[in-house]
Design an enzyme around this catalytic site. Structure first.
Site, mmCIF file in Angstrom:
data_model
loop_
_atom_site.group_PDB
_atom_site.id
_atom_site.type_symbol
_atom_site.label_atom_id
_atom_site.label_comp_id
_atom_site.label_asym_id
_atom_site.label_seq_id
_atom_site.Cartn_x
_atom_site.Cartn_y
_atom_site.Cartn_z
ATOM 1 N NE ARG A 123 -18.878 18.503 -37.610
ATOM 2 C CZ ARG A 123 -18.848 19.672 -38.240
ATOM 3 N NH1 ARG A 123 -18.381 19.759 -39.451
ATOM 4 N NH2 ARG A 123 -19.321 20.741 -37.645
ATOM 5 N NE ARG A 242 -11.947 -3.381 -30.391
ATOM 6 C CZ ARG A 242 -11.486 -2.509 -31.264
ATOM 7 N NH1 ARG A 242 -12.182 -2.235 -32.338
ATOM 8 N NH2 ARG A 242 -10.337 -1.911 -31.087
ATOM 9 C CG HIS A 253 -7.306 0.113 -18.224
ATOM 10 N ND1 HIS A 253 -8.376 0.014 -19.093
ATOM 11 C CD2 HIS A 253 -6.198 0.184 -18.996
ATOM 12 C CE1 HIS A 253 -7.932 0.013 -20.330
ATOM 13 N NE2 HIS A 253 -6.611 0.112 -20.312
HETATM 14 N N1 LIG Z 1 -5.745 1.855 -28.954
HETATM 15 C C1 LIG Z 1 -5.640 0.641 -28.494
HETATM 16 O O1 LIG Z 1 -6.336 -0.268 -28.925
HETATM 17 C C2 LIG Z 1 -4.622 0.365 -27.417
HETATM 18 C C3 LIG Z 1 -4.307 -0.947 -27.085
HETATM 19 C C4 LIG Z 1 -3.306 -1.152 -26.140
HETATM 20 C C5 LIG Z 1 -2.658 -0.087 -25.563
HETATM 21 N N2 LIG Z 1 -3.002 1.171 -25.892
HETATM 22 C C6 LIG Z 1 -2.336 2.325 -25.320
HETATM 23 O O2 LIG Z 1 -0.973 2.291 -25.737
HETATM 24 C C7 LIG Z 1 -0.195 2.999 -24.779
HETATM 25 C C8 LIG Z 1 1.021 2.205 -24.471
HETATM 26 O O3 LIG Z 1 1.734 2.009 -25.672
HETATM 27 P P1 LIG Z 1 3.316 1.842 -25.677
HETATM 28 O O4 LIG Z 1 3.661 0.821 -24.681
HETATM 29 O O5 LIG Z 1 3.741 1.681 -27.061
HETATM 30 O O6 LIG Z 1 3.776 3.222 -25.027
HETATM 31 P P2 LIG Z 1 4.616 4.461 -25.565
HETATM 32 O O7 LIG Z 1 4.055 4.985 -26.809
HETATM 33 O O8 LIG Z 1 4.702 5.373 -24.422
HETATM 34 O O9 LIG Z 1 6.059 3.834 -25.883
HETATM 35 C C9 LIG Z 1 6.802 3.307 -24.829
HETATM 36 C C10 LIG Z 1 8.165 4.008 -24.693
HETATM 37 O O10 LIG Z 1 9.024 3.592 -25.737
HETATM 38 C C11 LIG Z 1 9.534 4.698 -26.432
HETATM 39 N N3 LIG Z 1 9.727 4.251 -27.789
HETATM 40 C C12 LIG Z 1 8.764 4.052 -28.724
HETATM 41 N N4 LIG Z 1 9.306 3.488 -29.807
HETATM 42 C C13 LIG Z 1 10.631 3.346 -29.561
HETATM 43 C C14 LIG Z 1 11.686 2.802 -30.298
HETATM 44 N N5 LIG Z 1 11.485 2.244 -31.484
HETATM 45 N N6 LIG Z 1 12.938 2.832 -29.756
HETATM 46 C C15 LIG Z 1 13.109 3.345 -28.525
HETATM 47 N N7 LIG Z 1 12.133 3.843 -27.773
HETATM 48 C C16 LIG Z 1 10.884 3.838 -28.291
HETATM 49 C C17 LIG Z 1 8.536 5.760 -26.213
HETATM 50 O O11 LIG Z 1 9.097 7.040 -26.377
HETATM 51 C C18 LIG Z 1 8.098 5.492 -24.791
HETATM 52 O O12 LIG Z 1 9.028 6.056 -23.922
HETATM 53 C C19 LIG Z 1 -1.074 3.225 -23.582
HETATM 54 O O13 LIG Z 1 -1.462 4.576 -23.587
HETATM 55 C C20 LIG Z 1 -2.272 2.341 -23.840
HETATM 56 O O14 LIG Z 1 -3.467 2.861 -23.282
HETATM 57 C C21 LIG Z 1 -3.971 1.408 -26.811
#
Ligand SMILES: NC(=O)c1ccc[n+]([C@@H]2O[C@H](COP(=O)([O-])OP(=O)(O)OC[C@H]3O[C@@H](n4cnc5c(N)ncnc54)[C@H](O)[C@@H]3O)[C@@H](O)[C@H]2O)c1
Ligand SMILES: NC(=O)c1ccc[n+]([C@@H]2O[C@H](COP(=O)([O-])OP(=O)(O)OC[C@H]3O[C@@H](n4cnc5c(N)ncnc54)[C@H](O)[C@@H]3O)[C@@H](O)[C@H]2O)c1
Ligand SMILES: [Zn+2]
Ligand SMILES: [Zn+2]
Lengths: 363, 363
Positions: A123, A242, A253
């Site tokens: 939780r 927000r 999306h």
């Molecule tokens: N929670 C929130 O408020 C929020 C806001 C925006 C996006 N998101 C979510 O975030 C996700 C996208 O995030 P993202 O773009 O970081 O994707 P991701 O976590 O998939 O990272 C992108 C790619 O980069 C690689 N990678 C990460 N760090 C690296 C580094 N330092 N060096 C080399 N490669 C690296 C990863 O392995 C992956 O292949 C989506 O699922 C989206 O829905 C969430």
């Protein structure tokens, strides 16, 4: 080094942005009072773990922390119920208790997944964000965590604020160029919704940002996080304000889901979505130059601004209907009035959105 | 009809206990301001749905609510990730949005499952509890919701308070006798931890309670819910006091897991657990009569007080180590000082617990 605070009463937490922070993780854990008696689980992915996991676990071990690690496959597909179950199994088998924490070392995928595990394990236990992508300046701040359902993105989740966000910009140097651009889409978004000067700054410093110059990066990330932190402080659970953070996301999306998670990057999809929002803004009275200005800013960051023709409008429209922003029969949209200023509209007819989707396919 | 309020600031909610409430569900939904534009999902189980689901959906339809239903197989096995996923799929396919709610019509299993779905669907939507077992006077109040992991019970969950608890005692008349007794175990627990008079009252009115006499039932449920509501109001997220509600549960949960979920009913397992707690209390200084008194009270309610020999002590001990009450290396136990009075001890050595488990096997 920059320090920001997300002001949320007793759930307030700091964001540290700078170089060489990974090596100091142990000290930050201590500062936040994380238990040395309980095990702590670090979730990372198959790209990030080989690069940075050792550095992190060493720093924690040197400070006297007992850590376990769990590495998931890189990519959006890991934000699934089955990988979530594996994480929970690892937490149980590792003996995590109520004083334990879960840390995300990686991008938004690892952050969202690890965050939902932390929100729901027993939780809710503590959660640490160590973002390693530019995009994660957005996802690591604000407490939205979650996983995908085959029918729609982020459908399963919680609000669970982290204890701490540790943003080591050194880790960004290994990012593939496409990921750099995708992350900059969310950075620019923070300008587009809140701060015209910052949006212009992003465009002017596009070369430095794309080249991962530390100075540009630190400034941009701090500004981006600051906008996010301010908005979240005022409306933690998205009852109003927000929602502006969703600029470009209603269409984005849907595009992401239809293309198949991972085909178009999240940032790429919302880049196209933000162009769509600008088109909608113009239909609703904004100056017609808004579309061209928005496009130019996104293109300076090497982001796509045209919707691939093969993505069917019907499919996109139906994916939008499943989205969380569809409430009581009408679509909620963040509509730009000008660069730096948006409004939330709950009355956008689906027929108009369909026209925009079609328009987005025109080069 | 009795009305109680769980005092939790802006998350406060009413509990209604009485006869004929199911027929009035629509009015209660209206009173709580649930949207008539959005669909509402009702989760029930294969035993409860044929008996009461129509009555509920009719009442809601008459008030102008649009409902969907999803019926799960009766039994603890439905508190699983795979059934949870089915519920979320039903919610998405049914078009539930942020103004929708999820209602649990059934016992603790349906309540916990539906509650976790409501807590996590779109990061949390509204939740209504319509308990139909005696045990659920406990589970429907207080906002603990969750599902099981194959390795341990209730490992995945959230705190998500309902909007409303609607307790129609008429529904209890169809309960199988074993379920009646199991539910009375939690009722007695509320006396044992808080109110000696109420514990004695349960024993004195055991016949009326077992016969499901409405007057006894309403009084007992109201008293039980009142204790629970008071404790939860003081400590919503179990940082201290709330742990007293776990009397008998440290051993009870382990027994339940080892026997195989569903072999021993939850109430039966904690009945044995509460005898163990009394034994522990005596070892730690309580009057030796405590064990006999506790046993007699439980037996008056036709509850088991001896641990089946075939359940291996080693297995029980190891299941306990996985339990949430195991924190930073020592077992937390709710230890009775006398009937109606308990204390929380965090220093109980595993070796002593092992002795108690052995002692529990002696008739
Ligand atoms: N929670 C929130 O408020 C929020 C806001 C925006 C996006 N998101 C979510 O975030 C996700 C996208 O995030 P993202 O773009 O970081 O994707 P991701 O976590 O998939 O990272 C992108 C790619 O980069 C690689 N990678 C990460 N760090 C690296 C580094 N330092 N060096 C080399 N490669 C690296 C990863 O392995 C992956 O292949 C989506 O699922 C989206 O829905 C969430
Ligand atoms: N969330 C909490 O705070 C909390 C507290 C205590 C227990 N629990 C959980 O509650 C669950 C046990 O609850 P339960 O004992 O109500 O189990 P249950 O929901 O399985 O119900 C017991 C049985 O009675 C049947 N039933 C329900 N209502 C009936 C009716 N009116 N007539 C005939 N049959 C009916 C059910 O189909 C089931 O077979 C466990 O999973 C336990 O972990 C949760
Ligand atoms: Zn985004
Ligand atoms: Zn219980």
């Amino acid at each position: 080094m920059g320090t920001l605070t997300v002001e949320l009463g007793e759930r307030s937490y700091p964001i540290y942005i700078g170089q060489g922070l990974l090596e100091k993780a142990g000290a930050y854990f201590e500062q936040r009072g994380l238990s040395k008696k309980s095990p702590h689980l670090i979730i990372s992915d198959s790209n990030t773990a080989p690069l940075y996991l050792n550095k992190l676990t060493e720093s924690l071990a040197n400070a006297g922390y007992n850590t376990l690690t769990f590495v998931v496959e890189a990519g959006e597909k890991s934000k699934s119920l089955s990988v979530y179950e594996e994480v929970i199994t690892a937490a149980i088998e590792g003996g995590l208790d109520r004083s334990s924490s879960i840390t995300a070392l990686g991008g938004g995928v690892v952050g969202d997944l690890a965050g939902f595990a932390a929100a729901s394990y027993m939780r809710g236990i503590r959660f640490v964000q160590i973002p390693t992508t530019i995009l994660a300046h957005d996802s690591s701040v604000g407490g939205k965590v979650g996983i995908n359902h085959p029918l729609a993105k982020n459908m399963i989740g919680a609000f669970h604020q982290p204890e701490l966000v540790l943003y080591d910009v050194d880790t960004l140097l290994t990012l593939p160029p496409r990921e750099v651009s995708a992350g900059l889409a969310e950075m620019l978004k923070h300008g587009l919704i809140w701060d015209a000067d910052f949006a212009c700054w992003c465009q002017e410093h596009a070369q430095g940002l794309l080249a991962l110059e530390p100075e540009a990066l630190e400034y941009g990330l701090e500004k981006g996080c600051a906008v996010k932190a301010k908005v979240v402080s005022q409306d933690e659970k998205e009852n109003g304000l927000r929602a502006i953070l969703n600029l470009g996301h209603t269409i984005g999306h849907a595009i992401e889901a239809i293309a198949g998670y991972g085909t178009l990057l999240h940032g790429e999809a919302i880049s196209i979505g933000m162009v769509g929002s600008a088109m909608l803004g113009v239909r609703l009275g904004a100056d017609p130059s808004l579309v061209q200005e928005t496009r130019a800013m996104l293109q300076s960051l090497r982001l796509p601004v045209v919707l691939p023709r093969e993505l069917e409008t019907d499919a996109i429209m139906s994916a939008m209907m499943h989205d969380k922003k569809f409430k009581e029969g009408s679509i909620t949209f963040v509509v730009p009035l000008s660069i730096g200023q948006v409004e939330i509209r709950k009355d956008i007819p689906a027929s108009l959105v369909r026209e925009i989707v079609e328009q987005l396919k025109e080069v």
